[in-house]
Design an enzyme around this catalytic site. Structure first.
Site, PDB file in Angstrom:
ATOM      1  N   ASP A   1       0.960  -1.266   0.039  1.00 23.75           N
ATOM      2  CA  ASP A   1       0.095  -0.143  -0.078  1.00 23.75           C
ATOM      3  C   ASP A   1       0.928   1.371  -0.116  1.00 23.75           C
ATOM      4  OD1 ASP A   1      -2.192   1.727   0.192  1.00 23.75           O
ATOM      5  OD2 ASP A   1      -3.197   0.378   1.799  1.00 23.75           O
ATOM      6  N   TRP A   2       0.182   2.616  -0.111  1.00 23.89           N
ATOM      7  CA  TRP A   2       1.187   3.619  -0.697  1.00 23.89           C
ATOM      8  C   TRP A   2       1.683   4.009   0.760  1.00 23.89           C
ATOM      9  CZ3 TRP A   2      -0.271   1.380  -4.704  1.00 23.89           C
ATOM     10  CH2 TRP A   2      -0.007   1.833  -5.841  1.00 23.89           C
TER      11      TRP A   2
END
Length: 810
Positions: free
Chosen positions: A229-230
């Site tokens: 995930d970012w």
């Protein structure tokens, strides 16, 4: 390896460069070897490809795309064929926008109704969520691009999501929190999986060898790409060893250097990197073929809008229909009241925000409906501000109507990525309006718009209740078609609606304490708890009304599955969702009293009868045995139940299943809560008995210096005065913005600052701040202000000098 030839031509530095992003949404390219960048875009219910400045919070507008109903909405359709159709159209738009990887669907379990991202997830049941997710994936990937199942795994809250440690027993992890991923990965054959932010039993998920290697790779046979995930990468080398190929977004080469150094000093072998590069190259090569030669934004917007309307129509749930107030009769006088009728609430907030190609509104289509519309009143302020004037105006209109259509729900600032809801209530100003309307006209039909369960202490004041959830850009017209009977509602709830939040199983342990969240309720989430512990629910899992009635009969059970018949006894055509639940009678191993193991949606004309078949599969009778560390089947009598909801069981029969003769994993007398299902207040000692270990300390250590994985919120305990001042400024800013009505901006502070770990400064700024500079910031935070400032400025100069010396990337 499939791409050994091209990998042999790469330098070590080039291999490492592929392991992180080129920028916020693209992967790195190597022109000399014909390796192109991939584009990854948010897209659980529509493509969010940003044309301008990129962000992960939905701040900047994206290229127009069809906004389909959210996953929580489509889940109510119980129709994998519809899911595959939506996926098909999502895939078409992704190809049109040159998107290689579409970041969705999201399939985390709805452990608690307050999770701020529940609108983006399908269900509280893993079998149901897995089947819907697999259908989306098949549709998306039919166009050659990749879906990306997220967030793997046990990411069931937004508060402190980047640092929280999820403490869960192994059996619950397997049966509840991983089964949906297992189905999505094996049946959907997704090419990409996104790891979650959180820790799982003490280790960040993308570094967790048990999760990423033993389960995902070895047991499930997954050979695709794992992307963080970012900003979700902690230790890049540990992530690479666990098989996490791609770190997003870019770190401006900082973590690439870590990989190169780790190989040179022998921490990891280059072969580990080669395997990761090979998987990433396979994803690049397999997805770029479908994008070559496709004109930009070439899709039929009107046709896609029509599919979005169909999806909404099939997902709308009729929850109450007292005195058959619906469907609306011809020429009945209708007053339309509520801000959402003019400005629809049709999607969630955060990284999934879609810029719709068009947007239907109730008022726009009211003129086409075969009723007598006598006018519209806003009735309430959208974000909770009280207005006696608006209520008075609405009541004056309602007095002259036969029926009041009241559009209520939650606003965009209440349900959003990055923060959880504070309660399950509809805003008080809307409730005041409802009570006032009831005094002048009791014939009220509420149209509800929200992405997750809410309390309804006001339900006795309404005769009709239509739940549209978050129904996408075409939802307003779809709801009107249901209200007037042009469409017979067929949606059924994919989550339980409790009477009050205190009745929920995780009430005492959500969102957990500061450092960890304990899943003391074990597998008893959603209907598994209410049904087993005999706790009344407002609306049970699987519930939904129709304008017709259905009769079930002739249940036949074999070792292969079940058959039965359904008859439409009414006067209008309609669809029924038949649900298969299984119960084990032995009592030797604790289980929920019923578990969903199959479902089928059947369309029937008036008077028509159809035979329905639901096959058993490898998940019908299994349980995870923590002694043998594998799936087992218990020898026992099983009750096979066919129902219209988990509470409305129409047909029953039993079958004996021969099991695998595994050893008994539990001692009953040590786990009384789990054998009774009464798990809303499990003692720590009993939970530790289930875990097989002590639970970790749940509070932050306020005595030690703050480090990379501590959050900005912890600056309230920092030794450095400047850090404490900064903390109080953040808290004041949040309070002040809420006070003046800027709730969305206030939410951003919580999402992107307050709960952010310090390492997020380096992981989310695209190289503006690196880890060496972060060391200086932490020195300042920990009371060495001038020393830290000198270190920060020194490292900043070094970074700028090195950037000037490095030639531009190919």
């Amino acid at each position: 390896m499939k791409h050994k030839e091209i990998i042999n031509k790469m330098t070590l530095e080039e291999k490492a460069s592929l392991m992180s992003g080129k920028d916020f949404w693209q992967t790195q390219n190597i022109d000399r070897l014909g390796i192109n960048s991939m584009f990854l875009a948010d897209g659980p219910h529509g493509i969010r490809k940003q044309a301008e400045a990129a962000d992960h919070l939905g701040l900047n507008e994206s290229i127009p795309a069809t906004c389909f109903p959210t996953a929580a909405t489509v889940a109510n359709s119980w129709n994998p064929d519809l899911g595959e159709k939506i996926g098909d159209y999502l895939g078409r738009e992704a190809v049109a926008q040159n998107v290689n990887v579409l970041l969705g669907p999201g399939i985390n379990m709805k452990r608690d109704p307050l999770c701020g991202r529940n609108f983006e997830y399908f269900s509280e049941d893993p079998y149901h969520a897995g089947k819907l997710a697999a259908s989306y994936i098949r549709g998306i990937q039919s166009h050659g691009i990749s879906a990306c199942v997220k967030h793997f795994a046990a990411n069931n809250q937004e508060a402190r999501r980047m640092t929280i440690d999820t403490v869960v027993d192994e059996r619950t992890l397997r049966e509840i929190y991983l089964t949906a991923f297992e189905i999505a990965i094996q049946e959907g054959e997704t090419k990409t999986v996104m790891s979650s932010y959180n820790k799982l039993n003490g280790e960040y998920t993308n570094e967790n060898l048990h999760l990423m290697q033993r389960i995902l790779r070895d047991e499930w046979g997954y050979n695709g790409v794992v992307v963080t995930d970012w900003g979700g990468s902690n230790d890049r080398i540990s992530g690479l060893i666990a098989g996490n190929e791609l770190e997003m977004p870019t770190t401006a080469g900082e973590t690439n250097k870590d990989i190169v150094q780790a190989i040179k000093n022998g921490t990891i072998k280059e072969e580990v990197l080669d395997v990761c590069v090979d998987r990433l190259l396979e994803l690049m090569k397999s997805t770029e073929v479908s994008l070559q030669g496709n004109p930009q934004n070439n899709f039929d917007q009107d046709k896609h809008h029509q599919v979005a309307q169909q999806a909404a129509e099939e997902s709308i749930v009729l929850l109450k229909n007292e005195d058959h107030i619906l469907p609306l009769q011809k020429d009945v006088k209708v007053a339309t009241i509520g801000d959402f009728a003019e400005n629809p609430r049709y999607q969630g907030a955060g990284s999934s925000i879609v810029n719709p190609t068009k947007l239907d509104t109730t008022l726009e289509f009211m003129k086409d409906v075969n009723v007598q519309s006598i006018g519209y009143a806003q009735g309430f302020e959208r974000y909770g501000k009280r207005s006696k004037r608006k209520i008075k105006h609405a009541c004056q209109l309602a007095k002259n109507a036969d029926i009041v259509l009241l559009y209520m729900g939650l606003d965009e600032a209440t349900e959003a990525e990055g923060l959880d809801r504070h309660d399950m209530k509809i805003p008080e100003n809307q409730i005041e309006l409802l009570h006032a309307l009831y005094e002048v006209n009791p014939n009220i039909v509420v149209v509800l718009s929200c992405g997750s369960a809410v309390e309804m202490p006001w339900i006795d004041k309404v005769k009709g209740l239509v739940h549209g959830y978050l129904s996408g850009q075409a939802g307003a017209k779809a709801i009107l078609r249901v209200l007037t009977g042009e469409v017979n509602p067929s949606g059924k709830l994919a989550e339980t609606y409790p009477i009050r939040y205190q009745d929920t199983p995780a009430y005492n342990h959500f969102p957990g304490e500061e450092a960890s969240v304990e899943y003391r309720e074990s597998m008893y989430i959603g209907y598994r708890y209410y049904d087993t512990a005999h706790v009344d629910a407002l609306f049970p899992f699987g519930y939904g009304l129709s304008y017709t009635t259905f009769e079930y009969s002739d249940l036949q059970v074999t070792q292969q599955g079940v058959t039965f018949t359904i008859t439409n006894n009414g006067e209008v055509a309609g669809s029924e969702v038949a649900q298969l639940y299984v119960s084990c009678s032995s009592g030797e191993i604790f289980r929920p009293s019923k578990e969903l193991k199959g479902f089928s949606k059947v369309f029937l004309q008036p008077g028509e009868t159809k035979k329905v078949e639901i096959a058993f599969d490898d998940k019908t009778f299994r349980y995870f045995n923590v002694i043998t560390n594998r799936w087992e089947v218990e020898s026992a009598e099983y009750m096979i139940q066919i129902g219209a909801s988990v509470e409305d069981i129409r047909l029953k029969n039993t079958i004996h299943i021969e099991g695998s003769q595994a050893p008994q994993p539990y001692q009953k007398n040590q786990l009384p809560s789990y054998y009774s299902g009464e798990v809303n207040d499990v003692r720590q000692e009993e939970f530790e008995q289930l875990l097989g270990r002590r639970v970790p300390v749940s509070h932050w250590d306020r005595t030690r210096p703050l480090g990379y994985n501590d959050t900005i919120a912890q600056c309230q305990y920092a030794k450095g005065a400047i850090a404490r001042i900064a903390y109080h400024l953040i808290v004041f800013s949040h309070w002040f913005l809420r006070k003046i009505g800027k709730r969305s901006t206030a939410n951003l502070i919580m999402m992107s600052v307050y709960h952010m770990p310090f390492r997020g400064m380096a992981r989310m700024t695209g190289g503006v701040i690196n880890m060496s500079m972060l060391d200086g910031i932490l020195q300042m935070v920990n009371g060495q202000f001038f020393k830290g400032l000198r270190h920060f400025l020194k490292e900043r100069r070094k970074m700028r000098q090195s950037q000037k010396q490095v030639p531009k990337s190919s």
